[in-house]
Design a protein around this motif. Sequence first.
Motif, PDB file in Angstrom:
ATOM      1  N   GLN A   1       0.838  -1.210   0.000  1.00  9.47           N
ATOM      2  CA  GLN A   1       0.000   0.000   0.000  1.00  9.47           C
ATOM      3  C   GLN A   1       0.867   1.253   0.000  1.00  9.47           C
ATOM      4  OE1 GLN A   1      -3.420   0.001  -0.196  1.00  9.47           O
ATOM      5  NE2 GLN A   1      -3.184   2.186  -0.526  1.00  9.47           N
ATOM      6  N   ILE A   2       1.941   1.232   0.758  1.00 17.74           N
ATOM      7  CA  ILE A   2       2.863   2.373   0.772  1.00 17.74           C
ATOM      8  C   ILE A   2       3.516   2.536  -0.602  1.00 17.74           C
ATOM      9  CG2 ILE A   2       5.020   3.252   1.771  1.00 17.74           C
ATOM     10  CD1 ILE A   2       4.090   1.943   4.436  1.00 17.74           C
ATOM     11  N   ASP A   3       3.777   1.426  -1.278  1.00 14.52           N
ATOM     12  CA  ASP A   3       4.348   1.507  -2.623  1.00 14.52           C
ATOM     13  C   ASP A   3       3.367   2.195  -3.580  1.00 14.52           C
ATOM     14  OD1 ASP A   3       6.604   0.847  -4.382  1.00 14.52           O
ATOM     15  OD2 ASP A   3       5.151  -0.434  -5.403  1.00 14.52           O
ATOM     16  N   VAL A   4       2.102   1.870  -3.478  1.00 15.53           N
ATOM     17  CA  VAL A   4       1.098   2.532  -4.321  1.00 15.53           C
ATOM     18  C   VAL A   4       1.066   4.033  -4.005  1.00 15.53           C
ATOM     19  CG1 VAL A   4      -1.379   2.732  -4.823  1.00 15.53           C
ATOM     20  CG2 VAL A   4      -0.313   0.471  -4.619  1.00 15.53           C
ATOM     21  N   LEU A   5       1.127   4.352  -2.741  1.00 11.18           N
ATOM     22  CA  LEU A   5       1.154   5.756  -2.329  1.00 11.18           C
ATOM     23  C   LEU A   5       2.374   6.459  -2.928  1.00 11.18           C
ATOM     24  CD1 LEU A   5      -0.484   7.677  -0.509  1.00 11.18           C
ATOM     25  CD2 LEU A   5       0.973   6.963   1.387  1.00 11.18           C
ATOM     26  N   GLY A   6       3.519   5.797  -2.876  1.00  9.12           N
ATOM     27  CA  GLY A   6       4.732   6.358  -3.474  1.00  9.12           C
ATOM     28  C   GLY A   6       4.606   6.530  -4.978  1.00  9.12           C
TER      29      GLY A   6
ATOM     30  N   VAL B   1       1.853  13.864   1.714  1.00 10.96           N
ATOM     31  CA  VAL B   1       1.972  12.498   2.223  1.00 10.96           C
ATOM     32  C   VAL B   1       3.023  12.435   3.335  1.00 10.96           C
ATOM     33  CG1 VAL B   1       2.658  10.133   1.629  1.00 10.96           C
ATOM     34  CG2 VAL B   1       1.173  11.436   0.096  1.00 10.96           C
ATOM     35  N   ILE B   2       4.156  13.061   3.103  1.00  8.50           N
ATOM     36  CA  ILE B   2       5.222  13.065   4.119  1.00  8.50           C
ATOM     37  C   ILE B   2       4.728  13.765   5.383  1.00  8.50           C
ATOM     38  CG2 ILE B   2       7.542  13.891   4.692  1.00  8.50           C
ATOM     39  CD1 ILE B   2       7.648  11.611   2.718  1.00  8.50           C
ATOM     40  N   ASP B   3       4.045  14.896   5.223  1.00 11.89           N
ATOM     41  CA  ASP B   3       3.522  15.602   6.400  1.00 11.89           C
ATOM     42  C   ASP B   3       2.564  14.730   7.207  1.00 11.89           C
ATOM     43  OD1 ASP B   3       4.987  17.872   5.802  1.00 11.89           O
ATOM     44  OD2 ASP B   3       3.301  18.954   4.911  1.00 11.89           O
ATOM     45  N   LEU B   4       1.716  13.980   6.516  1.00 11.90           N
ATOM     46  CA  LEU B   4       0.734  13.141   7.204  1.00 11.90           C
ATOM     47  C   LEU B   4       1.342  11.881   7.813  1.00 11.90           C
ATOM     48  CD1 LEU B   4      -2.223  13.328   4.668  1.00 11.90           C
ATOM     49  CD2 LEU B   4      -2.247  14.175   7.019  1.00 11.90           C
ATOM     50  N   TRP B   5       2.315  11.289   7.140  1.00 15.58           N
ATOM     51  CA  TRP B   5       2.767   9.952   7.502  1.00 15.58           C
ATOM     52  C   TRP B   5       4.223   9.870   7.963  1.00 15.58           C
ATOM     53  CZ3 TRP B   5      -0.369   6.111   8.408  1.00 15.58           C
ATOM     54  CH2 TRP B   5      -1.686   6.248   7.953  1.00 15.58           C
ATOM     55  N   GLN B   6       4.890  10.990   8.091  1.00 21.42           N
ATOM     56  CA  GLN B   6       6.308  10.969   8.420  1.00 21.42           C
ATOM     57  C   GLN B   6       6.619  10.193   9.698  1.00 21.42           C
ATOM     58  OE1 GLN B   6       8.026  14.776   9.243  1.00 21.42           O
ATOM     59  NE2 GLN B   6      10.116  14.010   9.179  1.00 21.42           N
ATOM     60  N   SER B   7       5.892  10.435  10.760  1.00 20.14           N
ATOM     61  CA  SER B   7       6.225   9.764  12.028  1.00 20.14           C
ATOM     62  C   SER B   7       6.039   8.253  11.921  1.00 20.14           C
ATOM     63  CB  SER B   7       5.400  10.333  13.188  1.00 20.14           C
ATOM     64  OG  SER B   7       4.025  10.138  12.949  1.00 20.14           O
TER      65      SER B   7
ATOM     66  N   PHE C   1       6.119   6.471   9.107  1.00 15.70           N
ATOM     67  CA  PHE C   1       7.123   5.964   8.167  1.00 15.70           C
ATOM     68  C   PHE C   1       8.497   5.859   8.828  1.00 15.70           C
ATOM     69  CE2 PHE C   1       4.864   7.467   4.016  1.00 15.70           C
ATOM     70  CZ  PHE C   1       3.883   6.520   4.220  1.00 15.70           C
ATOM     71  N   ARG C   2       8.838   6.824   9.649  1.00 18.57           N
ATOM     72  CA  ARG C   2      10.143   6.781  10.343  1.00 18.57           C
ATOM     73  C   ARG C   2      10.234   5.565  11.252  1.00 18.57           C
ATOM     74  NH1 ARG C   2       9.879  12.506  12.647  1.00 18.57           N
ATOM     75  NH2 ARG C   2       9.711  11.235  14.487  1.00 18.57           N
ATOM     76  N   MET C   3       9.127   5.231  11.901  1.00 13.27           N
ATOM     77  CA  MET C   3       9.150   4.101  12.838  1.00 13.27           C
ATOM     78  C   MET C   3       9.306   2.759  12.126  1.00 13.27           C
ATOM     79  SD  MET C   3       6.442   5.013  15.859  1.00 13.27           S
ATOM     80  CE  MET C   3       5.042   5.322  14.813  1.00 13.27           C
ATOM     81  N   ILE C   4       8.750   2.647  10.926  1.00 11.35           N
ATOM     82  CA  ILE C   4       8.781   1.341  10.254  1.00 11.35           C
ATOM     83  C   ILE C   4       9.918   1.188   9.259  1.00 11.35           C
ATOM     84  CG2 ILE C   4       6.284   1.088  10.515  1.00 11.35           C
ATOM     85  CD1 ILE C   4       6.102   1.562   7.434  1.00 11.35           C
ATOM     86  N   GLU C   5      10.553   2.278   8.854  1.00 11.64           N
ATOM     87  CA  GLU C   5      11.505   2.245   7.746  1.00 11.64           C
ATOM     88  C   GLU C   5      12.621   1.204   7.901  1.00 11.64           C
ATOM     89  OE1 GLU C   5      14.918   3.092   5.311  1.00 11.64           O
ATOM     90  OE2 GLU C   5      14.867   3.571   7.443  1.00 11.64           O
TER      91      GLU C   5
ATOM     92  N   LYS D   1      11.331   4.568  -1.599  1.00 11.86           N
ATOM     93  CA  LYS D   1      11.783   5.950  -1.792  1.00 11.86           C
ATOM     94  C   LYS D   1      11.022   6.891  -0.864  1.00 11.86           C
ATOM     95  CE  LYS D   1      12.558   9.325  -5.447  1.00 11.86           C
ATOM     96  NZ  LYS D   1      12.431   9.600  -6.873  1.00 11.86           N
ATOM     97  N   LEU D   2       9.725   6.664  -0.730  1.00 11.34           N
ATOM     98  CA  LEU D   2       8.899   7.487   0.150  1.00 11.34           C
ATOM     99  C   LEU D   2       9.332   7.330   1.610  1.00 11.34           C
ATOM    100  CD1 LEU D   2       6.490   9.408  -0.186  1.00 11.34           C
ATOM    101  CD2 LEU D   2       4.990   7.454   0.148  1.00 11.34           C
ATOM    102  N   LEU D   3       9.565   6.097   2.038  1.00 13.71           N
ATOM    103  CA  LEU D   3      10.029   5.857   3.405  1.00 13.71           C
ATOM    104  C   LEU D   3      11.382   6.515   3.646  1.00 13.71           C
ATOM    105  CD1 LEU D   3       9.050   2.095   3.855  1.00 13.71           C
ATOM    106  CD2 LEU D   3       7.943   4.082   4.903  1.00 13.71           C
ATOM    107  N   ASP D   4      12.255   6.431   2.671  1.00 12.41           N
ATOM    108  CA  ASP D   4      13.571   7.038   2.798  1.00 12.41           C
ATOM    109  C   ASP D   4      13.464   8.564   2.893  1.00 12.41           C
ATOM    110  OD1 ASP D   4      16.461   6.677   2.895  1.00 12.41           O
ATOM    111  OD2 ASP D   4      16.460   7.706   0.953  1.00 12.41           O
TER     112      ASP D   4
END
Length: 145
Positions: free
Chosen positions: A79-84, A97-103, A105-109, A133-136
Motif C-alpha cells: 500500500q505504501i508503494d502505491v502511495l509512493g 503524504v510526508i507531512d501526514l505519515w512521516q512519524s 514511516f520513520r518508525m517502520i523504515e 523511496k517514500l520511506l527514505d
Amino acid sequence: MGIGISILALSISVASFLFNFFYNRSLKKRDLLLSMHQEMISTENQRGRGILVRLAKENREVTELNEEEREAVNHALAQIDVLGYYCKMKYIKESSVIDLWQSSFRMIEPKAEDFAKILDQEKDMKVWPHGRKLLDKARMKRLTR
C-alpha cells in the motif's frame, strides 16, 4: 465595438475554463489523498505497520515473522508503494503524504527495508521501489529538520 465584446467574451470563457480545470484538478488530488489516507488507516494496514514497529522495539528480526504476520506486513508495504507511485506520478503531493505519515514511516523504515531486502532476494528483483523511496524521504526529512 463588436470585436472588442467578442474578445472580452472569449477571454472570460478561457479564464473560466482554466479556473475550473485547475480547481477541479486540485479537488481530485485532495480526494485521492483522502481516499489513500483512509486506506492507510485501515485495520489491516495498521496491523502490518504495527508488526514492524514491534519488531524494532523488541529488537527482533523480520525472519522471525510467521506467515500471517508476513502477509500483513506485505500488504501494508504494498500500500505504501502505491502511495509512493501516486506521488511519483504527481497524482498527489508528496509533501502532503510526508507531512501526514512521516512519524509512522520513520518508525517502520528500518524493518520495512529489512523485509523488502528478503523479498528482493526471493523475487530476484527490487520490490516496492516507490514505497521505499517514500520511506527514505520521510527518514531524511527528520534528519534535516
